[in-house]
Design an enzyme around this catalytic site. Structure first.
Site, short mmCIF file in Angstrom:
data_model
loop_
_atom_site.label_atom_id
_atom_site.label_comp_id
_atom_site.label_asym_id
_atom_site.label_seq_id
_atom_site.Cartn_x
_atom_site.Cartn_y
_atom_site.Cartn_z
CB ALA A 153 -0.94 -0.01 1.21
CE1 TYR A 154 5.12 5.58 3.14
CE2 TYR A 154 6.95 4.16 2.50
CZ TYR A 154 6.48 5.38 2.96
OH TYR A 154 7.37 6.39 3.23
#
Length: 250
Positions: A153-154
């Site tokens: 996600a990051y």
């Protein structure tokens, strides 16, 4: 006269960590810094520190995930100071999970606090930066550049930020706006806590940094940001500057 004398800068996530390090470096070079942060208490404490060097620096409490309110941040700053010279999109929240366990909620958190605020604050700021031939500094990460495990996600949000940085560098170079990225490795409070909780993993990462240390928040990351915010970087745009002790090699 400092390298950023009388420049007006917005720094998101400026109440702590890398953001505060950059804010401190900026005010020491003469900038008027507006810290934007969710944490009211930390923001007020950070401003007290900054005002020792630059009395006109201020704090705006804001939830960057409330995207419809982001334009008002830029409007408040321009109303108060009459201009905007520098936008630093530093704030970002995310959760680390294995790829197969990453959920829509995890993706939403990372994009809502990282990519979308960067996108919308740039949209709000660019008309003002066209007037000042200003600078934008966004934040990338080795997590996206190298594809670190457990950071889907990051990494995805950071690479999306890199993409719009290159796009805007191309679109607005003709207006004298420079748009660049910093990809840091820093001795942040989070890293310090991680060192206590996972000392062996921390030591392994440390030994793989050629300079054998994590970057200092003000002296290393902050000074690199000062360079990108100053006239010294006028012929640099659309670039990712790896302030990481040599960790990423091309």
């Amino acid at each position: 006269m400092g390298r950023l004398q009388d420049k007006v800068a917005i720094i998101t996530g400026g109440a702590g960590g890398i953001g505060q390090g950059m804010a401190t470096a900026f005010v020491k070079e003469g900038a008027k810094v507006v810290i934007v942060d969710l944490n009211e208490e930390a923001g007020q404490e950070a401003i007290k520190h900054l005002q020792q060097h630059q009395q006109e620096s201020t704090f705006i409490q804001a939830n960057l995930a409330e995207h419809d309110k982001l334009e008002s941040i830029v409007e408040q700053v321009v109303d108060k100071y009459g201009k905007l010279d520098i936008l630093v999109n530093n704030a970002h929240a995310s959760k680390n999970k294995p790829f197969l366990e990453t959920t829509q909620k995890d993706l939403d958190l990372s994009f809502d606090t990282g990519f979308y605020p960067t996108f919308y604050l740039m949209q709000a700021a660019i008309p003002h930066l066209q007037e000042t031939k200003g600078k934008i500094i966004n934040f990338a990460s080795g997590a996206g550049i190298e594809g670190h495990a457990n950071q889907a996600a990051y990494a995805a949000a950071k690479e999306a930020i890199r993409a719009i940085t290159r796009v805007t560098a191309n679109e607005f170079g003709k207006d004298g706006i420079n748009v660049n990225l910093i990809a840091p490795i820093a001795n942040s409070p989070g890293v310090q806590q991680w060192a206590k909780e996972q000392p062996e993993y921390y030591q392994d990462v440390l030994e793989n940094i050629p300079l054998r240390r994590f970057g200092e928040l003000e002296e290393d990351i902050g000074r690199a940001a000062v360079f990108l915010a100053s006239d010294d970087s006028n012929y640099i745009t659309g670039q990712t500057i790896n302030v990481d002790g040599g960790s990423i090699k091309f």
